[in-house]
Structure formats: C-alpha cells, structure tokens
Design an enzyme around this catalytic site. Structure first.
Site, PDB file in Angstrom:
ATOM      1  N   TYR A  80      67.425  54.993 -13.023  1.00  0.00           N
ATOM      2  CA  TYR A  80      68.691  54.417 -13.495  1.00  0.00           C
ATOM      3  C   TYR A  80      69.871  55.301 -13.105  1.00  0.00           C
ATOM      4  O   TYR A  80      70.867  54.829 -12.593  1.00  0.00           O
ATOM      5  CB  TYR A  80      68.633  54.254 -15.016  1.00  0.00           C
ATOM      6  CG  TYR A  80      69.820  53.520 -15.585  1.00  0.00           C
ATOM      7  CD1 TYR A  80      69.806  52.129 -15.686  1.00  0.00           C
ATOM      8  CD2 TYR A  80      70.955  54.201 -16.008  1.00  0.00           C
ATOM      9  CE1 TYR A  80      70.889  51.451 -16.198  1.00  0.00           C
ATOM     10  CE2 TYR A  80      72.055  53.528 -16.515  1.00  0.00           C
ATOM     11  CZ  TYR A  80      72.015  52.154 -16.608  1.00  0.00           C
ATOM     12  OH  TYR A  80      73.087  51.489 -17.105  1.00  0.00           O
ATOM     13  N   PHE A 132      90.977  36.780   2.998  1.00  0.00           N
ATOM     14  CA  PHE A 132      89.640  36.211   2.874  1.00  0.00           C
ATOM     15  C   PHE A 132      89.609  35.493   1.522  1.00  0.00           C
ATOM     16  O   PHE A 132      90.332  35.876   0.597  1.00  0.00           O
ATOM     17  CB  PHE A 132      88.565  37.303   2.972  1.00  0.00           C
ATOM     18  CG  PHE A 132      87.175  36.732   2.894  1.00  0.00           C
ATOM     19  CD1 PHE A 132      86.699  35.912   3.902  1.00  0.00           C
ATOM     20  CD2 PHE A 132      86.361  36.970   1.803  1.00  0.00           C
ATOM     21  CE1 PHE A 132      85.440  35.342   3.827  1.00  0.00           C
ATOM     22  CE2 PHE A 132      85.093  36.414   1.720  1.00  0.00           C
ATOM     23  CZ  PHE A 132      84.634  35.596   2.730  1.00  0.00           C
ATOM     24  N   THR A 133      88.766  34.469   1.402  1.00  0.00           N
ATOM     25  CA  THR A 133      88.800  33.620   0.202  1.00  0.00           C
ATOM     26  C   THR A 133      88.681  34.424  -1.100  1.00  0.00           C
ATOM     27  O   THR A 133      89.514  34.280  -2.000  1.00  0.00           O
ATOM     28  CB  THR A 133      87.650  32.593   0.237  1.00  0.00           C
ATOM     29  OG1 THR A 133      86.443  33.279   0.559  1.00  0.00           O
ATOM     30  CG2 THR A 133      87.900  31.507   1.265  1.00  0.00           C
ATOM     31  N   ASP A 222      89.201  46.448   4.499  1.00  0.00           N
ATOM     32  CA  ASP A 222      88.003  45.647   4.221  1.00  0.00           C
ATOM     33  C   ASP A 222      87.135  45.770   5.471  1.00  0.00           C
ATOM     34  O   ASP A 222      87.440  45.195   6.521  1.00  0.00           O
ATOM     35  CB  ASP A 222      88.404  44.192   3.959  1.00  0.00           C
ATOM     36  CG  ASP A 222      87.192  43.294   3.700  1.00  0.00           C
ATOM     37  OD1 ASP A 222      86.057  43.710   4.013  1.00  0.00           O
ATOM     38  OD2 ASP A 222      87.389  42.179   3.199  1.00  0.00           O
ATOM     39  N   LYS A 265      76.945  42.082   5.146  1.00  0.00           N
ATOM     40  CA  LYS A 265      77.281  42.057   6.580  1.00  0.00           C
ATOM     41  C   LYS A 265      77.167  43.462   7.165  1.00  0.00           C
ATOM     42  O   LYS A 265      76.331  43.708   8.004  1.00  0.00           O
ATOM     43  CB  LYS A 265      78.690  41.495   6.768  1.00  0.00           C
ATOM     44  CG  LYS A 265      78.796  40.052   6.338  1.00  0.00           C
ATOM     45  CD  LYS A 265      80.017  39.793   5.513  1.00  0.00           C
ATOM     46  CE  LYS A 265      79.965  38.422   4.875  1.00  0.00           C
ATOM     47  NZ  LYS A 265      81.188  38.146   4.149  1.00  0.00           N
ATOM     48  N   ARG A 388      85.619  24.817   8.166  1.00  0.00           N
ATOM     49  CA  ARG A 388      86.761  25.697   7.906  1.00  0.00           C
ATOM     50  C   ARG A 388      88.015  24.899   8.248  1.00  0.00           C
ATOM     51  O   ARG A 388      88.631  25.077   9.283  1.00  0.00           O
ATOM     52  CB  ARG A 388      86.684  26.979   8.751  1.00  0.00           C
ATOM     53  CG  ARG A 388      85.504  27.868   8.426  1.00  0.00           C
ATOM     54  CD  ARG A 388      85.799  28.903   7.351  1.00  0.00           C
ATOM     55  NE  ARG A 388      85.522  28.486   5.997  1.00  0.00           N
ATOM     56  CZ  ARG A 388      85.239  29.317   4.998  1.00  0.00           C
ATOM     57  NH1 ARG A 388      85.176  30.611   5.200  1.00  0.00           N
ATOM     58  NH2 ARG A 388      85.045  28.892   3.783  1.00  0.00           N
ATOM     59  N   PHE A 454      84.906  22.739  -1.528  1.00  0.00           N
ATOM     60  CA  PHE A 454      84.077  22.853  -0.318  1.00  0.00           C
ATOM     61  C   PHE A 454      82.635  23.242  -0.642  1.00  0.00           C
ATOM     62  O   PHE A 454      81.721  22.936   0.104  1.00  0.00           O
ATOM     63  CB  PHE A 454      84.687  23.835   0.698  1.00  0.00           C
ATOM     64  CG  PHE A 454      84.836  25.241   0.181  1.00  0.00           C
ATOM     65  CD1 PHE A 454      85.933  25.605  -0.574  1.00  0.00           C
ATOM     66  CD2 PHE A 454      83.876  26.196   0.468  1.00  0.00           C
ATOM     67  CE1 PHE A 454      86.066  26.902  -1.056  1.00  0.00           C
ATOM     68  CE2 PHE A 454      83.999  27.501   0.001  1.00  0.00           C
ATOM     69  CZ  PHE A 454      85.106  27.846  -0.771  1.00  0.00           C
TER      70      PHE A 454
END
Ligand SMILES: *Cc1c(COP(=O)(O)O)cnc(C)c1O
Length: 481
Positions: A80, A132-133, A222, A265, A388, A454
């Site tokens: 932990y 970005f969303t 990012d 990613k 998109r 979406f």
C-alpha cells in the site's frame, strides 16, 4: 522502425517486433454488420467487440505491451505504502524528465482534475494550443474558460505544415498582456489529440515556455501523446535531427513546470500522473492524490500497471519503438491520398483522419456526415472509427445545433497492434466506400442525451441508404466477407 530500404523501391513501414501473443478476430458478414450498427444506434461507441474486425476507435489503453513489460508485471511490489514499484517508476521519470517529484493518478483526466482544482477558479482563463475534451471539462466545471491559440494552419484540414500543433506566440503574448491576471498557467498539448495528432516543434515549445515564464506564469505540458511528438521533432525539425530522443525529451521537460500524462497512451500501459521539478508545487497538489486517487505511492493504479509503465517509458526513448505508430499512419494516409480519398494532411500521430465534409459533401452537416461515414466504414469493413464532428459537440443553450468546424472520422492506430495487411485491408474497404459514396446518406437522433451525446446517443439513417450499401457490397464482393 529503422529506415529499411526495399529493393523494389516500395515504401513499406517494416515492423521491428514480432508477435508472440495473439487475439483472434472475427470478421462478420456485411449483413450482420448492418444489423450490428442498427443495434448500436449508428453510434460506434455502442458496438460490441465481437462484431468488430479492426478496432480503430482509440489509442487509449489498447496499445500492445512488450515482453519486457509483461515480465515486469510479475515482479511488481504490491504494498500500500512505500512500494518498490513506485520507486522504480519515479526513478525512471527522473531519468527521462529529470523531475524529482511524481504524483500518481488513475488516468490522465485525474491528473487534470488535480491540476485544475489547484489552479483554476471562477473567471480563470487557460490558454492552450488546443483543448482536449476532459481538459476543457475540468476547467469549465470550476468556472474557468479555455482559449485555443493554435496557429491558423492547425485547423486547416489539408496543409504541408510539419508542426500544425504549434502555439501562435503573437496571440499568446496579446492574451497575456490583456488578461494576464486571470491566467494561472498555460498548457501545451504535445501532440494534439482533437486536431489529428499534429505535433509542436521543439523550437515552438521552448519559445512558448520562455514567453510564459517571462510573465511569471506556470508552464504545463500534457504529455499524453508525447511519444509521437518526439518522433516528429526528430524527423521533421532540422535543428533537432542530431539530438537523441532522450535529449529532446530532456530539452522539453527542462522548460516545463508541470508534466502530466495519460499512461494509457504514453508508456503503453494504463494510469497516469504528474511529474514535477519543484517541491513547493508538488506539496501544493499532493493532498488531492490521497483524497481522490489513492495513497501517494499508487494513486489508484495497480502496481502491475505502474511497473509496466516504467518499462514502457524506457521503450519510449527508443526510436525503433516510437516510429511504428507514425509510420503506419503515414502509410495509410499516403495510400488513401494516392487513391483520391480525402484525409487530413500532413499525417500526424494517433491515427488517420478521413474528411467527411469532402468524402460525402452531399450529406448536410445537420445530418451528421462524420457519424454517417463512421457507420458506413463499419458496414463496409467491420472497421470501427470515432466520430469527431457535430455529434461530438453540444447543443447551444437555446437548443439549436452547434455545427462543428470540421467533420472528421478518426481511424486510430493503436501502437504495435495491427499488421500491415490489416492496414491495407482498411485502405481497400475505404476506397471501395469512396467509389460508392453517393449511396451514403445522413443520420438523425432518435435518443439524444443532453450531455456527452456522442457516447450514449442513438441515431437512425434518414433513408434506406444502409440497405443499398449492403446490396452494392454483395454485388461487388460476391460471397466474400
Ligand atoms: C487521452 C488524453 C487525455 C485523458 O487521458 P485519460 O487517461 O483517457 O483520462 C488527456 N489529454 C490528452 C491529450 C489525451 O490524449
């Protein structure tokens, strides 16, 4: 992938890896595909994997792991607090980014939540090359707003600009001059997600950071799609061609105050986090990790994923590894261009993007051309892409439709997953569809959620165009799948 010259002169992206675990795929007949897309409400998010042949929805959490990553998962230290796995991961981040501190988070958007909760308040403005969303959602949720300052080429569908993701420094300077007091930090997204995986140059990133620091503001990157961006800097930027991937990464990180990423990613794993140079900044955000994610040495991630991430980050420094995605995307994009199919250029990272506005110009934007093309590509080949376009937008407060500035169908290229013949198959079916584009019609909503439509919305064709597409397929391909 190294540049391997073929004797025949053909330009083939050669895989410099071999496949040792495989997953069987099903290619169901075209009639079943038409049925499946109806069951899914013409929304590719609602398709079931058993009906999908090539899943090009996303590159998130679906990249192939290496033998070394898998092996490392077996030696993960599951404690932990104070896990040795966490130490290995922070040491790897230190080696790559030269950062002393790391805040783990369960995925990229969780890192965004922590950063936004620390710095964004009512009235804040967050300049970025592109949104970005999830990033935008966290900023607006807290009463802030996003300003997109990408260069003009960034939103042009066809261009030969090698770095369409670059910041427009004049616009950034103007905004800092006029509204600087409302700006807590500036965010670079390298590479961009929603505008086709387009990269920024090293020169532009450094100049942006210098400008931002001259105003005493924080510079945030990012780095979720950094892997592809590193490849493009190395191959497209004259001044960087003699730098190693490691050197380029260090040059970038030296200019950043906060480096955050989605390890779904970057690092071929899952999870995410925030790497930092400065102790005070680290301390400022630290308490949010145990509150929302998990204890400081796992942050909501499984230790196995953290172990795989450390190895995946090391592999990201290897040009042979990181070139696989961009070279496959470039191959697919160039083949489609050769066949006359309209796509976003130049090829970027993340995936190949079909331009629905030019593919099916006869379908009005109110009838969702990108979503219609997504349904048609699935029927034609069992290939799942991601809309998109206008379906991904939200209606205006008065209920009117907000038409998207571009109508794209993204065909993502999960890293190290597909073979070249699968890519060739996709190109072939898309070319067939392009030659039958007059058959494709529009869609209309039958169930429209008020937010994130979406993901969950259901649509139906405005005519019997999908039946006609199935008949044309049978006529041309006989009994073939
Ligand atoms: C995917 C992504 C995120 C969000 O990461 P998740 O792990 O999916 O939460 C943030 N920024 C960019 C640029 C991304 O591509």
């Amino acid at each position: 992938m190294a540049e391997i010259q073929f004797y025949t002169g053909e330009n083939v992206p050669l895989e410099l890896h071999k496949v040792r675990i495989v997953q069987k795929l099903d290619l169901v007949p075209v009639e079943r595909r038409a049925e499946a897309i109806t069951e899914a409400g013409n929304n590719t998010f609602l398709l079931k994997n058993k009906d999908i042949f090539l899943d090009m929805l996303t590159d998130s959490g679906v990249n192939a792991m290496s033998d070394r990553q898998l092996a490392s998962m077996m030696v993960a230290d599951d404690s932990y607090a104070g896990s040795a796995t966490f130490t290995r991961l922070t040491d790897k981040l230190k080696e790559i980014f030269n950062t002393d501190y790391f805040l783990p988070a369960h995925q990229g958007r969780a890192a965004e939540n922590i950063i936004a909760m620390t710095f964004v308040k009512e009235g804040s403005i967050i300049p970025m090359n592109y949104h970005f969303t999830t990033t935008k959602a966290h900023v607006t949720r807290l009463g802030g707003s996003v300003e997109e300052l990408v260069i003009d080429e960034g939103i042009q569908i066809t261009s030969d600009h090698p770095f369409k993701g670059n910041f427009d420094l004049d616009k950034l300077k103007k905004l800092l001059d006029e509204k600087g007091e409302r700006i807590p930090f500036v965010r670079i997204e390298a590479g961009t997600n929603l505008i086709g995986g387009q990269p920024l140059s090293l020169e532009n990133m450094e100049a942006t950071a210098d400008l931002v620091h001259s105003y005493g503001k924080l510079m945030v990157i990012d780095a979720s799609l950094l892997q592809d961006n590193l490849y493009f800097i190395k191959t497209r930027e004259e001044a960087a061609k003699d730098l190693s991937i490691r050197e380029i990464t260090k040059r970038i990180s030296a200019k950043m105050d906060i480096i955050y990423f989605s390890a779904r990613k970057l690092g071929f794993a899952r999870g995410g986090g925030i790497a930092l140079h400065d102790k005070a900044l680290y301390t400022k955000m630290r308490e949010l990790v145990p509150m929302f994610e998990g204890f400081l040495t796992y942050g909501g991630m499984s230790v196995r994923e953290m172990e795989a991430m450390a190895v995946g980050l090391e592999e990201t420094m290897d040009m042979d590894v990181i070139s696989q995605g961009p070279l496959f995307i470039e191959y697919m994009t160039n083949e489609l261009i050769r066949l006359g199919v309209p796509v976003v250029t130049p090829p970027g990272g993340l995936g190949c993007h079909l331009d629905a506005s030019r593919f099916i110009p006869h379908v009005r934007q109110e009838e969702y051309p990108a979503a219609a093309l997504g349904a048609a590509v699935y029927i034609a080949g069992g290939i799942r892409g991601m809309e998109r376009g206008t379906v991904s937008e939200q209606r205006e407060p008065d209920g009117s439709e907000h038409l998207a500035s571009v109508e794209l169908l993204r065909l993502a290229m999960p890293r190290r997953v597909f073979t070249l013949s699968q890519v060739k198959y996709a190109v072939d079916r898309i070319k067939w569809l392009y030659d039958h584009r007059d058959l494709i019609g529009g869609l209309r909503f039958v169930e429209e959620p008020s937010s994130l439509r979406f993901f969950f919305g259901r649509l139906e064709p405005t005519s019997d165009w999908q039946d006609k597409l199935v008949k044309a397929f049978r006529k041309d391909f006989g009994d073939s799948l």
